[in-house]
Scaffold this motif. Structure first.
Motif, PDB file in Angstrom:
ATOM      1  N   GLU A  38      11.358  -1.245  -5.832  1.00 45.56           N
ATOM      2  CA  GLU A  38      11.244  -2.644  -6.234  1.00 45.56           C
ATOM      3  C   GLU A  38      11.273  -2.731  -7.747  1.00 45.56           C
ATOM      4  OE1 GLU A  38       9.121  -5.764  -3.446  1.00 45.56           O
ATOM      5  OE2 GLU A  38       7.701  -4.273  -4.199  1.00 45.56           O
ATOM      6  N   VAL A  39      11.696  -3.877  -8.238  1.00 45.87           N
ATOM      7  CA  VAL A  39      11.774  -4.053  -9.684  1.00 45.87           C
ATOM      8  C   VAL A  39      11.253  -5.434 -10.051  1.00 45.87           C
ATOM      9  CG1 VAL A  39      14.189  -4.781  -9.470  1.00 45.87           C
ATOM     10  CG2 VAL A  39      13.322  -4.080 -11.698  1.00 45.87           C
ATOM     11  N   ALA A  40      10.443  -5.467 -11.093  1.00 43.33           N
ATOM     12  CA  ALA A  40       9.980  -6.724 -11.672  1.00 43.33           C
ATOM     13  C   ALA A  40      10.697  -6.900 -13.003  1.00 43.33           C
ATOM     14  CB  ALA A  40       8.469  -6.708 -11.884  1.00 43.33           C
ATOM     15  N   ILE A  41      11.252  -8.065 -13.208  1.00 39.50           N
ATOM     16  CA  ILE A  41      11.944  -8.362 -14.463  1.00 39.50           C
ATOM     17  C   ILE A  41      11.010  -9.200 -15.321  1.00 39.50           C
ATOM     18  CG2 ILE A  41      13.947  -9.461 -15.504  1.00 39.50           C
ATOM     19  CD1 ILE A  41      15.455  -8.813 -12.907  1.00 39.50           C
ATOM     20  N   LEU A  42      10.693  -8.663 -16.483  1.00 36.74           N
ATOM     21  CA  LEU A  42       9.691  -9.252 -17.362  1.00 36.74           C
ATOM     22  C   LEU A  42      10.375  -9.835 -18.595  1.00 36.74           C
ATOM     23  CD1 LEU A  42       6.526  -9.379 -17.341  1.00 36.74           C
ATOM     24  CD2 LEU A  42       6.563  -7.353 -18.791  1.00 36.74           C
ATOM     25  N   ARG A  43       9.990 -11.051 -18.941  1.00 34.02           N
ATOM     26  CA  ARG A  43      10.544 -11.698 -20.146  1.00 34.02           C
ATOM     27  C   ARG A  43       9.461 -12.544 -20.786  1.00 34.02           C
ATOM     28  NH1 ARG A  43      12.836 -16.644 -21.358  1.00 34.02           N
ATOM     29  NH2 ARG A  43      12.806 -17.312 -19.182  1.00 34.02           N
ATOM     30  N   ASP A  44       9.245 -12.338 -22.071  1.00 35.95           N
ATOM     31  CA  ASP A  44       8.280 -13.130 -22.833  1.00 35.95           C
ATOM     32  C   ASP A  44       6.907 -13.161 -22.169  1.00 35.95           C
ATOM     33  OD1 ASP A  44      10.207 -13.727 -24.727  1.00 35.95           O
ATOM     34  OD2 ASP A  44      10.837 -15.568 -23.716  1.00 35.95           O
ATOM     35  N   GLY A  45       6.491 -12.015 -21.631  1.00 33.04           N
ATOM     36  CA  GLY A  45       5.146 -11.914 -21.062  1.00 33.04           C
ATOM     37  C   GLY A  45       4.989 -12.484 -19.674  1.00 33.04           C
ATOM     38  N   PHE A  88       4.923   4.095 -11.336  1.00 29.76           N
ATOM     39  CA  PHE A  88       5.075   2.813 -12.031  1.00 29.76           C
ATOM     40  C   PHE A  88       5.863   3.106 -13.301  1.00 29.76           C
ATOM     41  CE2 PHE A  88       3.667  -0.661 -14.811  1.00 29.76           C
ATOM     42  CZ  PHE A  88       3.802  -1.750 -13.966  1.00 29.76           C
ATOM     43  N   LEU A  89       7.055   2.551 -13.381  1.00 29.13           N
ATOM     44  CA  LEU A  89       8.045   2.975 -14.372  1.00 29.13           C
ATOM     45  C   LEU A  89       8.538   1.771 -15.155  1.00 29.13           C
ATOM     46  CD1 LEU A  89      10.268   5.114 -15.328  1.00 29.13           C
ATOM     47  CD2 LEU A  89      11.578   4.336 -13.347  1.00 29.13           C
ATOM     48  N   SER A  90       8.511   1.863 -16.481  1.00 27.56           N
ATOM     49  CA  SER A  90       9.082   0.781 -17.289  1.00 27.56           C
ATOM     50  C   SER A  90      10.297   1.298 -18.041  1.00 27.56           C
ATOM     51  CB  SER A  90       8.053   0.246 -18.290  1.00 27.56           C
ATOM     52  OG  SER A  90       8.030   1.024 -19.463  1.00 27.56           O
ATOM     53  N   VAL A 127       9.562  -1.802 -13.878  1.00 23.95           N
ATOM     54  CA  VAL A 127       9.434  -3.010 -14.690  1.00 23.95           C
ATOM     55  C   VAL A 127      10.473  -2.915 -15.789  1.00 23.95           C
ATOM     56  CG1 VAL A 127       7.954  -4.383 -16.186  1.00 23.95           C
ATOM     57  CG2 VAL A 127       6.975  -3.221 -14.210  1.00 23.95           C
ATOM     58  N   ILE A 128      11.319  -3.916 -15.847  1.00 20.06           N
ATOM     59  CA  ILE A 128      12.405  -3.882 -16.819  1.00 20.06           C
ATOM     60  C   ILE A 128      12.388  -5.156 -17.636  1.00 20.06           C
ATOM     61  CG2 ILE A 128      14.123  -4.894 -15.243  1.00 20.06           C
ATOM     62  CD1 ILE A 128      16.112  -2.833 -16.487  1.00 20.06           C
ATOM     63  N   ILE A 133      10.665 -10.749  -8.881  1.00 16.75           N
ATOM     64  CA  ILE A 133      10.381  -9.446  -8.286  1.00 16.75           C
ATOM     65  C   ILE A 133      11.289  -9.301  -7.080  1.00 16.75           C
ATOM     66  CG2 ILE A 133       8.681  -7.969  -7.161  1.00 16.75           C
ATOM     67  CD1 ILE A 133       6.500  -9.424  -8.696  1.00 16.75           C
ATOM     68  N   SER A 134      11.971  -8.171  -6.984  1.00 14.32           N
ATOM     69  CA  SER A 134      12.936  -8.000  -5.914  1.00 14.32           C
ATOM     70  C   SER A 134      13.093  -6.529  -5.592  1.00 14.32           C
ATOM     71  CB  SER A 134      14.285  -8.580  -6.331  1.00 14.32           C
ATOM     72  OG  SER A 134      15.302  -8.261  -5.403  1.00 14.32           O
ATOM     73  N   SER A 135      13.540  -6.247  -4.382  1.00 20.12           N
ATOM     74  CA  SER A 135      13.990  -4.892  -4.090  1.00 20.12           C
ATOM     75  C   SER A 135      15.295  -4.664  -4.852  1.00 20.12           C
ATOM     76  CB  SER A 135      14.216  -4.698  -2.592  1.00 20.12           C
ATOM     77  OG  SER A 135      15.358  -5.419  -2.167  1.00 20.12           O
ATOM     78  N   VAL A 136      15.582  -3.413  -5.144  1.00 18.98           N
ATOM     79  CA  VAL A 136      16.821  -3.104  -5.850  1.00 18.98           C
ATOM     80  C   VAL A 136      18.024  -3.504  -4.992  1.00 18.98           C
ATOM     81  CG1 VAL A 136      18.242  -1.240  -6.785  1.00 18.98           C
ATOM     82  CG2 VAL A 136      15.798  -1.292  -7.257  1.00 18.98           C
ATOM     83  N   ASP A 137      17.914  -3.313  -3.667  1.00 19.71           N
ATOM     84  CA  ASP A 137      19.022  -3.679  -2.778  1.00 19.71           C
ATOM     85  C   ASP A 137      19.294  -5.181  -2.832  1.00 19.71           C
ATOM     86  OD1 ASP A 137      19.441  -1.093  -1.983  1.00 19.71           O
ATOM     87  OD2 ASP A 137      18.226  -1.250  -0.161  1.00 19.71           O
ATOM     88  N   LYS A 138      18.237  -6.001  -2.813  1.00 14.12           N
ATOM     89  CA  LYS A 138      18.431  -7.452  -2.872  1.00 14.12           C
ATOM     90  C   LYS A 138      18.976  -7.881  -4.227  1.00 14.12           C
ATOM     91  CE  LYS A 138      15.044  -8.912   0.586  1.00 14.12           C
ATOM     92  NZ  LYS A 138      13.793  -9.677   0.833  1.00 14.12           N
ATOM     93  N   LEU A 139      18.508  -7.216  -5.276  1.00 15.70           N
ATOM     94  CA  LEU A 139      19.018  -7.531  -6.601  1.00 15.70           C
ATOM     95  C   LEU A 139      20.502  -7.192  -6.683  1.00 15.70           C
ATOM     96  CD1 LEU A 139      18.054  -8.605  -9.356  1.00 15.70           C
ATOM     97  CD2 LEU A 139      17.656  -6.239 -10.042  1.00 15.70           C
ATOM     98  N   ARG A 140      20.877  -6.087  -6.070  1.00 14.73           N
ATOM     99  CA  ARG A 140      22.283  -5.692  -6.067  1.00 14.73           C
ATOM    100  C   ARG A 140      23.115  -6.672  -5.242  1.00 14.73           C
ATOM    101  NH1 ARG A 140      21.654  -1.054  -4.036  1.00 14.73           N
ATOM    102  NH2 ARG A 140      21.393   0.126  -5.959  1.00 14.73           N
ATOM    103  N   ASP A 141      22.572  -7.116  -4.098  1.00 14.26           N
ATOM    104  CA  ASP A 141      23.299  -8.058  -3.255  1.00 14.26           C
ATOM    105  C   ASP A 141      23.563  -9.381  -3.976  1.00 14.26           C
ATOM    106  OD1 ASP A 141      23.387  -6.269  -1.191  1.00 14.26           O
ATOM    107  OD2 ASP A 141      21.683  -7.112  -0.113  1.00 14.26           O
ATOM    108  N   SER A 142      22.646  -9.759  -4.857  1.00 12.44           N
ATOM    109  CA  SER A 142      22.808 -11.026  -5.580  1.00 12.44           C
ATOM    110  C   SER A 142      23.525 -10.836  -6.915  1.00 12.44           C
ATOM    111  CB  SER A 142      21.429 -11.656  -5.845  1.00 12.44           C
ATOM    112  OG  SER A 142      20.687 -10.874  -6.758  1.00 12.44           O
ATOM    113  N   ALA A 143      23.965  -9.620  -7.175  1.00 11.98           N
ATOM    114  CA  ALA A 143      24.560  -9.324  -8.476  1.00 11.98           C
ATOM    115  C   ALA A 143      25.946  -9.953  -8.613  1.00 11.98           C
ATOM    116  CB  ALA A 143      24.661  -7.808  -8.672  1.00 11.98           C
ATOM    117  N   ILE A 144      26.410  -9.964  -9.827  1.00 15.48           N
ATOM    118  CA  ILE A 144      27.701 -10.578 -10.155  1.00 15.48           C
ATOM    119  C   ILE A 144      28.821  -9.563  -9.967  1.00 15.48           C
ATOM    120  CG2 ILE A 144      29.062 -11.594 -12.026  1.00 15.48           C
ATOM    121  CD1 ILE A 144      26.347 -12.563 -13.195  1.00 15.48           C
ATOM    122  N   ARG A 145      29.863  -9.986  -9.258  1.00 14.66           N
ATOM    123  CA  ARG A 145      31.059  -9.159  -9.077  1.00 14.66           C
ATOM    124  C   ARG A 145      32.225  -9.831  -9.807  1.00 14.66           C
ATOM    125  NH1 ARG A 145      28.160  -9.081  -4.297  1.00 14.66           N
ATOM    126  NH2 ARG A 145      27.976  -7.058  -3.246  1.00 14.66           N
TER     127      ARG A 145
END
Length: 304
Positions: free
Chosen positions: A195-202, A180-182, A31-32, A207-219
């Motif tokens: 997997e990672v959940a991105i938390l903002r303002d509660g 379970f890691l924050s 959780v980040i 929620i995504s796998s790290v691989d999918k998050l990386r695939d959608s990342a900005i280059r």
């Protein structure tokens, strides 16, 4: 472990706003989010340190509100604000925790302390912040719990010890333990989590796998071409989906372009295939930039 529409209200402040997720056993779930996003409140709610205003959770298959010491002995918890008895030595303090948490394999404490470079004979009050954090890590891992709940676990650790910690997490996952890691350190989550959940303002933004998050990342893209005009190159690149922040300029006989790419690479390769290129750089995905973009996007609970 599962959370179902958990909310937590403090007076008029709504700290958690319907947090839901499911974490498979034997996995690492990260959780980040920025400070104040609700990471610690989520953890404390799951562990029944505080009670939710609404919603419910299941931890190791049971409701934490109804479970007793049996469940707590199956959990290793490292709080974000670690408070330790300064009068004891590290060894005595860990023995005290071992008496509470349950059986600890002989030599396990010493093994962890050695890997972390921790002197157990020193009084806790004389330890640095980093060494106190190491004590917290040892007490969480030493009884090999079914579930590790770790709130900002590498706070105060140097880069070498951060890597040792990540090795411990990998070993725990290999042994079938759940973690379970924050964190607000994106590289830490990237290396450790399935997997990672991105938390903002509660609220959970995604929620995504790290691989999918990386695939959608900005280059970040930079290229230098010859035999084409600034206008022609701009027109060709403007037609690509996911290409933003485009700048095109001339440099003598060459034309240089820079942009950010958020999307699939093959269309870019096809668009560039007929160009005469003297330089082409497409950087590794910038996961941090992508996550920061999600921090500022409209909240929605979804999978990428």
């Amino acid at each position: 472990m599962e959370a179902h529409q958990i909310t937590k209200k403090y007076g008029i402040t709504l700290a958690l706003k319907g947090v839901s997720f499911s974490m498979p056993r034997g996995s690492v779930f990260g959780v980040i989010g920025p400070n104040g996003a609700g990471k610690t409140t989520t953890m404390r709610t799951l562990l029944d340190i505080i009670r939710p205003t609404s919603g419910h959770a299941s931890v190791l298959g049971v409701d934490p509100r109804k479970a007793g010491p049996e469940l707590r002995r199956r959990i290793g918890f490292l709080p974000g604000e670690l408070i330790l008895d300064g009068r004891s030595t590290g060894r005595k303090l860990l023995q005290h925790y071992a008496d509470i948490s349950g059986p600890v394999t002989k030599g396990r404490i010493e093994e962890l302390a050695e890997r972390l470079g921790l002197d157990l004979s020193r009084p806790v009050r004389k330890l640095s912040k980093g060494n106190k954090q190491k004590l917290g890590i040892v007490q969480a891992f030493m009884h090999k719990p079914d579930l590790l709940v770790l709130d900002e676990p590498t706070s105060g650790l140097d880069p070498l010890m951060q890597q040792v910690f990540l090795d411990l997490v990998a070993e725990a996952r290999a042994a079938g333990q759940s973690v379970f890691l924050s964190s607000h350190v994106i590289s830490e989550i990237q290396q450790a989590a399935d997997e990672v959940a991105i938390l903002r303002d509660g609220k959970i933004v995604t929620i995504s796998s790290v691989d999918k998050l990386r695939d959608s990342a900005i280059r970040h893209l930079r290229l230098v071409a010859s035999g084409i005009s600034v206008a022609e190159l701009r027109q060709r690149l403007d037609s690509l989906d996911g290409l933003d922040n485009l700048t095109v300029s001339s440099s003598g006989e060459d034309v240089e372009a820079t942009a950010t790419l958020e999307g699939s690479i093959p269309p870019l390769v096809q668009a560039l295939s007929t160009l005469s290129l003297s330089d082409l750089v497409l950087e590794e995905p910038d996961l941090e930039e992508s996550v920061l973009k999600l921090y500022s996007s409209p909240s929605k609970e979804a999978a990428l």
